[in-house]
Design a protein around this motif. Structure first.
Motif, PDB file in Angstrom:
ATOM      1  N   LEU A  29     -38.437 -95.103  21.165  1.00  0.00           N
ATOM      2  CA  LEU A  29     -37.513 -94.298  20.364  1.00  0.00           C
ATOM      3  C   LEU A  29     -36.110 -94.884  20.412  1.00  0.00           C
ATOM      4  O   LEU A  29     -35.405 -94.943  19.394  1.00  0.00           O
ATOM      5  CB  LEU A  29     -37.494 -92.848  20.876  1.00  0.00           C
ATOM      6  CG  LEU A  29     -38.724 -92.000  20.560  1.00  0.00           C
ATOM      7  CD1 LEU A  29     -38.644 -90.665  21.287  1.00  0.00           C
ATOM      8  CD2 LEU A  29     -38.854 -91.773  19.056  1.00  0.00           C
ATOM      9  N   THR A  33     -35.602 -96.578  16.696  1.00  0.00           N
ATOM     10  CA  THR A  33     -35.107 -95.477  15.868  1.00  0.00           C
ATOM     11  C   THR A  33     -33.614 -95.304  16.109  1.00  0.00           C
ATOM     12  O   THR A  33     -33.006 -96.037  16.889  1.00  0.00           O
ATOM     13  CB  THR A  33     -35.832 -94.146  16.181  1.00  0.00           C
ATOM     14  OG1 THR A  33     -35.382 -93.641  17.451  1.00  0.00           O
ATOM     15  CG2 THR A  33     -37.343 -94.338  16.233  1.00  0.00           C
ATOM     16  N   ILE A 218     -47.073 -94.687  15.125  1.00  0.00           N
ATOM     17  CA  ILE A 218     -46.616 -93.328  14.813  1.00  0.00           C
ATOM     18  C   ILE A 218     -45.134 -93.331  14.435  1.00  0.00           C
ATOM     19  O   ILE A 218     -44.719 -92.693  13.456  1.00  0.00           O
ATOM     20  CB  ILE A 218     -46.872 -92.386  16.008  1.00  0.00           C
ATOM     21  CG1 ILE A 218     -48.383 -92.191  16.212  1.00  0.00           C
ATOM     22  CG2 ILE A 218     -46.193 -91.035  15.786  1.00  0.00           C
ATOM     23  CD1 ILE A 218     -48.742 -91.444  17.473  1.00  0.00           C
ATOM     24  N   ILE A 219     -44.328 -94.064  15.206  1.00  0.00           N
ATOM     25  CA  ILE A 219     -42.893 -94.135  14.922  1.00  0.00           C
ATOM     26  C   ILE A 219     -42.631 -94.743  13.547  1.00  0.00           C
ATOM     27  O   ILE A 219     -41.870 -94.201  12.729  1.00  0.00           O
ATOM     28  CB  ILE A 219     -42.168 -94.932  16.017  1.00  0.00           C
ATOM     29  CG1 ILE A 219     -42.132 -94.148  17.325  1.00  0.00           C
ATOM     30  CG2 ILE A 219     -40.730 -95.283  15.576  1.00  0.00           C
ATOM     31  CD1 ILE A 219     -41.539 -94.905  18.496  1.00  0.00           C
ATOM     32  N   ALA A 221     -44.723 -95.038  11.026  1.00  0.00           N
ATOM     33  CA  ALA A 221     -45.284 -94.184   9.974  1.00  0.00           C
ATOM     34  C   ALA A 221     -44.333 -93.020   9.667  1.00  0.00           C
ATOM     35  O   ALA A 221     -44.121 -92.681   8.505  1.00  0.00           O
ATOM     36  CB  ALA A 221     -46.658 -93.662  10.401  1.00  0.00           C
ATOM     37  N   TYR A 222     -43.755 -92.462  10.706  1.00  0.00           N
ATOM     38  CA  TYR A 222     -42.803 -91.347  10.512  1.00  0.00           C
ATOM     39  C   TYR A 222     -41.565 -91.825   9.757  1.00  0.00           C
ATOM     40  O   TYR A 222     -41.048 -91.124   8.880  1.00  0.00           O
ATOM     41  CB  TYR A 222     -42.405 -90.777  11.863  1.00  0.00           C
ATOM     42  CG  TYR A 222     -41.406 -89.642  11.778  1.00  0.00           C
ATOM     43  CD1 TYR A 222     -41.821 -88.366  11.431  1.00  0.00           C
ATOM     44  CD2 TYR A 222     -40.051 -89.865  12.021  1.00  0.00           C
ATOM     45  CE1 TYR A 222     -40.912 -87.320  11.330  1.00  0.00           C
ATOM     46  CE2 TYR A 222     -39.127 -88.834  11.918  1.00  0.00           C
ATOM     47  CZ  TYR A 222     -39.564 -87.571  11.565  1.00  0.00           C
ATOM     48  OH  TYR A 222     -38.641 -86.528  11.460  1.00  0.00           O
ATOM     49  N   GLN A 223     -41.095 -93.039  10.081  1.00  0.00           N
ATOM     50  CA  GLN A 223     -39.921 -93.561   9.411  1.00  0.00           C
ATOM     51  C   GLN A 223     -40.180 -93.848   7.938  1.00  0.00           C
ATOM     52  O   GLN A 223     -39.245 -93.876   7.132  1.00  0.00           O
ATOM     53  CB  GLN A 223     -39.450 -94.840  10.120  1.00  0.00           C
ATOM     54  CG  GLN A 223     -38.849 -94.593  11.497  1.00  0.00           C
ATOM     55  CD  GLN A 223     -38.469 -95.882  12.198  1.00  0.00           C
ATOM     56  OE1 GLN A 223     -39.090 -96.925  11.978  1.00  0.00           O
ATOM     57  NE2 GLN A 223     -37.452 -95.814  13.043  1.00  0.00           N
ATOM     58  N   CYS A 224     -41.428 -94.068   7.572  1.00  0.00           N
ATOM     59  CA  CYS A 224     -41.770 -94.364   6.180  1.00  0.00           C
ATOM     60  C   CYS A 224     -41.934 -93.112   5.329  1.00  0.00           C
ATOM     61  O   CYS A 224     -42.060 -93.188   4.104  1.00  0.00           O
ATOM     62  CB  CYS A 224     -43.056 -95.188   6.126  1.00  0.00           C
ATOM     63  SG  CYS A 224     -42.877 -96.862   6.767  1.00  0.00           S
ATOM     64  N   LEU A 225     -41.957 -91.940   5.998  1.00  0.00           N
ATOM     65  CA  LEU A 225     -42.103 -90.687   5.243  1.00  0.00           C
ATOM     66  C   LEU A 225     -40.870 -90.457   4.378  1.00  0.00           C
ATOM     67  O   LEU A 225     -39.743 -90.755   4.782  1.00  0.00           O
ATOM     68  CB  LEU A 225     -42.296 -89.526   6.212  1.00  0.00           C
ATOM     69  CG  LEU A 225     -43.612 -89.484   7.008  1.00  0.00           C
ATOM     70  CD1 LEU A 225     -43.593 -88.335   7.986  1.00  0.00           C
ATOM     71  CD2 LEU A 225     -44.807 -89.363   6.069  1.00  0.00           C
TER      72      LEU A 225
END
Length: 226
Positions: A29, A33, A218-219, A221-225
Motif C-alpha cells: 500500500l 498507492t 488486488i491493489i 485491480a482496485y486502482q483500475c476501477l
C-alpha cells in the motif's frame, strides 16, 4: 498411521505467515498507492518478527525432516526464481539474497549442524549473530560477499537476509530442537492441534510464493476501477 504433529510449531509458523501477509499488505500500500505509511518502528518489527520466527521454526523443523538437503535445494531454487523475477522488474533493488535463500542454505547445512554438540552450536550461533555489526561496517566494490552480509557500495534490496547474522538465528532453532524437541514430542501435556492451522503450516512455502502476487493484483485491480 498419521504422523503426530507438534502443534505449537505449527502455530508459530502460522503466526509468522499472518505477520508476513499483514506487513506485505502495508508495504505494498505504501509502495504502490497514495497511502503513506511509516514503515519504521512498529511496522518494521512486524515484518522482522515474521522473518525471525520463520528462521527459528525452520531450524527446529530441520530436525524432523527426512530429506533436509533436498528440501533446501527446493527452497533455494525458489529463491533464485524470485531473484530472476525481481531483477527483471525491480533491477535497482532486486532480491539478491532474501529469506528463501537464507532458509535454503540453512536447510542444506542442517545435517552438519545437527552433528555438532548442542553447546558448541549455541556458541557458534551467538558468534555469527554478534558479527552483524562488524560485517555491516564493511563496504566493497564487489557483490561476491553480499550473501555473507558484506555489501557493495550502493547496495539496495527489497529483501535481504544474509548469512551473517541470520544463519545464527536458524542455528538457534537447531539448538532448540536438540535441547527440547529431539524426542519429537510437544513441550505441553495438552494439545491445541487444529486442522486449519496444520494445513496452513504445511502450505507455508506455497503461501509465501503466491501471497505477494495476489496482494498486488488486488491493489492494481482496485486502482483500475472507475
Amino acid at each position: 498411521m498419521k504422523k503426530k504433529r507438534i502443534w505449537e510449531i505449527d502455530y508459530l509458523r502460522v503466526i509468522a505467515i499472518a505477520l508476513m501477509i499483514v506487513f506485505h499488505i502495508v508495504y505494498d500500500l505504501n509502495a504502490f498507492t497514495d497511502v503513506e505509511i511509516d514503515l519504521t518502528g512498529f511496522w518494521y518489527w512486524v515484518g522482522r518478527s515474521a522473518a525471525l520466527t520463520f528462521m527459528v521454526v525452520s531450524g527446529i523443523s530441520s530436525g524432523f525432516s527426512k530429506r533436509p538437503f533436498n528440501r533446501g535445494l527446493v527452497v533455494l531454487g525458489y529463491g533464485m526464481i524470485i531473484t530472476a523475477v525481481t531483477y527483471i522488474f525491480m533491477r535497482e533493488s532486486f532480491v539478491f539474497f532474501g529469506i528463501l535463500h537464507l532458509l535454503g542454505v540453512g536447510m542444506l547445512v542442517s545435517p552438519l549442524l545437527h552433528k555438532l554438540n548442542k553447546w558448541i552450536l549455541l556458541v557458534l550461533s551467538l558468534i555469527i549473530i554478534y558479527l552483524k555489526a562488524f560485517v555491516e561496517s564493511i563496504l566493497l566494490h564487489t557483490t561476491l560477499f553480499v550473501p555473507l552480509g558484506i555489501r557493495n557500495y550502493g547496495f539496495s534490496s527489497i529483501d535481504y537476509y544474509p548469512l551473517v547474522p541470520y544463519l545464527g538465528v536458524f542455528m538457534l532453532g537447531v539448538f532448540i530442537y536438540k535441547v527440547y524437541y529431539y524426542k519429537g514430542k510437544s513441550l505441553f501435556n495438552f494439545s491445541l492441534e487444529n486442522e486449519f492451522v496444520t494445513w496452513t503450516s504445511q502450505q507455508s512455502l506455497k503461501i509465501y510464493l503466491i501471497h505477494q502476487p495476489i496482494i498486488l493484483a488486488i491493489i492494481f485491480a482496485y486502482q483500475c476501477l472507475p
